[in-house]
Design a protein around this motif. Structure first.
Motif, PDB file in Angstrom:
ATOM      1  N   GLY A  13       0.886  -1.315  -0.526  1.00 52.94           N
ATOM      2  CA  GLY A  13       0.182  -0.173   0.123  1.00 52.94           C
ATOM      3  C   GLY A  13       0.721   1.269  -0.349  1.00 52.94           C
ATOM      4  N   LEU A  14       2.259   1.443  -0.289  1.00 48.48           N
ATOM      5  CA  LEU A  14       3.211   2.083   0.176  1.00 48.48           C
ATOM      6  C   LEU A  14       3.889   2.029  -1.149  1.00 48.48           C
ATOM      7  N   ASP A  15       3.871   3.455  -2.140  1.00 43.97           N
ATOM      8  CA  ASP A  15       5.143   2.973  -3.112  1.00 43.97           C
ATOM      9  C   ASP A  15       6.408   3.963  -2.733  1.00 43.97           C
ATOM     10  N   ILE A  16       7.463   3.260  -2.248  1.00 46.94           N
ATOM     11  CA  ILE A  16       8.407   4.390  -2.009  1.00 46.94           C
ATOM     12  C   ILE A  16       9.339   5.420  -2.272  1.00 46.94           C
TER      13      ILE A  16
ATOM     14  N   ILE B 191       7.048   8.217  -3.080  1.00 49.57           N
ATOM     15  CA  ILE B 191       7.238   9.257  -1.609  1.00 49.57           C
ATOM     16  C   ILE B 191       9.376  10.290  -1.731  1.00 49.57           C
TER      17      ILE B 191
END
Length: 92
Positions: free
Chosen positions: A26-29, A32
């Motif tokens: 759920g998080l694309d580094i 970011i």
């Protein structure tokens, strides 16, 4: 934010975008990292713009036309004010 904070955001964003290969659900580094780099770049541009606008020289010119008659002369006055940056804080 200042120059230091902007450079810090740019550095952290570049590290996250180019050097980290972690997968978090759920998080694309990478995204970011790009967002942090954009925020750092915008902060750096805004900071430099404010610093540039503070260092201007204000020149006020006034001229007065002479009154007709003997003994009167024209007056010209120029006031110059250089906006200098504030002194550095005292060393601790």
């Amino acid at each position: 934010m200042g120059i230091g904070g902007s450079i810090f955001l740019l550095a952290v964003g570049a590290i996250l975008a180019f050097a980290v290969n972690a997968d978090i659900s759920g998080l694309d580094i990478n995204v970011i990292g790009w967002i942090l780099m954009a925020a750092g770049l915008i902060g750096l541009i805004v900071t430099l713009w404010f610093w540039n606008s503070r260092r201007r020289t204000v020149v006020t010119r006034q001229s007065q036309t002479p009154v007709a008659g003997p003994g009167y002369s024209a007056e010209y006055r120029e006031t110059r004010r250089d906006d200098a940056p504030p002194p550095p804080p005292p060393g601790y």
